[in-house]
Design a protein around this motif. Structure first.
Motif, PDB file in Angstrom:
ATOM      1  N   ILE A 151       9.437  -2.774   6.107  1.00 40.88           N
ATOM      2  CA  ILE A 151      10.333  -3.708   5.426  1.00 40.88           C
ATOM      3  C   ILE A 151       9.874  -3.914   3.989  1.00 40.88           C
ATOM      4  O   ILE A 151      10.673  -3.859   3.044  1.00 40.88           O
ATOM      5  N   ASN A 152       8.589  -4.146   3.801  1.00 40.33           N
ATOM      6  CA  ASN A 152       8.046  -4.348   2.456  1.00 40.33           C
ATOM      7  C   ASN A 152       8.233  -3.099   1.591  1.00 40.33           C
ATOM      8  O   ASN A 152       8.585  -3.203   0.407  1.00 40.33           O
ATOM      9  N   HIS A 153       8.014  -1.935   2.176  1.00 39.48           N
ATOM     10  CA  HIS A 153       8.187  -0.670   1.454  1.00 39.48           C
ATOM     11  C   HIS A 153       9.611  -0.563   0.918  1.00 39.48           C
ATOM     12  O   HIS A 153       9.828  -0.236  -0.254  1.00 39.48           O
ATOM     13  N   TYR A 154      10.578  -0.870   1.749  1.00 42.64           N
ATOM     14  CA  TYR A 154      11.990  -0.784   1.378  1.00 42.64           C
ATOM     15  C   TYR A 154      12.383  -1.882   0.391  1.00 42.64           C
ATOM     16  O   TYR A 154      12.974  -1.612  -0.662  1.00 42.64           O
ATOM     17  N   THR A 155      12.099  -3.142   0.727  1.00 36.72           N
ATOM     18  CA  THR A 155      12.566  -4.249  -0.111  1.00 36.72           C
ATOM     19  C   THR A 155      11.880  -4.269  -1.475  1.00 36.72           C
ATOM     20  O   THR A 155      12.511  -4.626  -2.477  1.00 36.72           O
ATOM     21  N   THR A 156      10.620  -3.891  -1.540  1.00 40.85           N
ATOM     22  CA  THR A 156       9.923  -3.815  -2.831  1.00 40.85           C
ATOM     23  C   THR A 156      10.567  -2.755  -3.711  1.00 40.85           C
ATOM     24  O   THR A 156      10.804  -2.978  -4.903  1.00 40.85           O
ATOM     25  N   PHE A 157      10.876  -1.585  -3.123  1.00 39.96           N
ATOM     26  CA  PHE A 157      11.542  -0.524  -3.886  1.00 39.96           C
ATOM     27  C   PHE A 157      12.882  -1.016  -4.421  1.00 39.96           C
ATOM     28  O   PHE A 157      13.217  -0.797  -5.582  1.00 39.96           O
ATOM     29  N   CYS A 158      13.654  -1.687  -3.566  1.00 40.74           N
ATOM     30  CA  CYS A 158      14.958  -2.200  -4.005  1.00 40.74           C
ATOM     31  C   CYS A 158      14.778  -3.185  -5.149  1.00 40.74           C
ATOM     32  O   CYS A 158      15.485  -3.098  -6.169  1.00 40.74           O
ATOM     33  N   SER A 159      13.865  -4.112  -5.016  1.00 37.43           N
ATOM     34  CA  SER A 159      13.627  -5.115  -6.047  1.00 37.43           C
ATOM     35  C   SER A 159      13.212  -4.478  -7.368  1.00 37.43           C
ATOM     36  O   SER A 159      13.720  -4.839  -8.435  1.00 37.43           O
TER      37      SER A 159
END
Length: 171
Positions: A151-159
């Motif tokens: 989740i962190n990998h994905y949401t950090t990339f999006c942010s």
């Protein structure tokens, strides 16, 4: 568009009231590059996240390893299954090579090092249950990937890239 006349009418569901009250409907999660972008994972790989289930510590994603790439040695703490979509890949520790359509099933406690020496690399759909522990080349523990890491990998990339988080991925 499908014709509604093609939908089969089933007998009444005896538990319909409980299902309607407590169950969650299934989900459709688009896999295009806008809805599910490729998130870099090291110098030779990327992950297309498809879903995250915090209740079961499970994730689904497509792993893309470019030709000549490898993913570090890791150990699974839950069952993992994969279907090869493109290219070929294997584990240094085993004598098989997965190709398009091949199914791979991994049990908890197994350790291996994924690689692709296919000039076109590989893509495989993974369903990962539980944590995955990564180790460095000397065999020392490096980090753990679990649903919260993904989740962190994905949401950090999006942010960091001004992309909207696809909330449909959270099942």
């Amino acid at each position: 568009m499908r014709q509604h006349s093609q939908i089969t009418k089933l007998p009444r569901e005896p538990h319909q009231a409980a299902i309607a009250r407590y169950a969650r409907e299934g989900a459709y999660i688009a896999g295009d590059d806008v809805s599910a972008p490729w998130v870099p994972f090291g110098p030779n790989a990327a992950i297309k996240h498809l879903c995250f289930d915090v209740r079961t510590n499970s994730v689904a994603n497509v792993l893309w390893v470019k030709g000549g790439g490898r993913i570090g040695t890791h150990k699974h703490r839950g069952v993992v299954s994969a279907i090869t979509l493109e290219g070929s890949w294997g584990y240094y520790e085993y004598d098989w090579t997965a190709r398009p359509g091949d199914f791979v099933y991994e049990l908890p406690g197994t350790a291996h090092t994924l690689y692709s020496d296919d000039p076109n690399g590989m893509k495989a759909l993974f369903w990962i249950n539980g944590a995955v522990e990564f180790y460095d080349d000397a065999g020392a523990f490096d980090f753990t990937m679990d649903v919260f890491w993904f989740i962190n990998h994905y949401t950090t990339f999006c942010s960091e890239n001004g992309l909207e988080v696809n909330n449909n991925m959270f099942i």
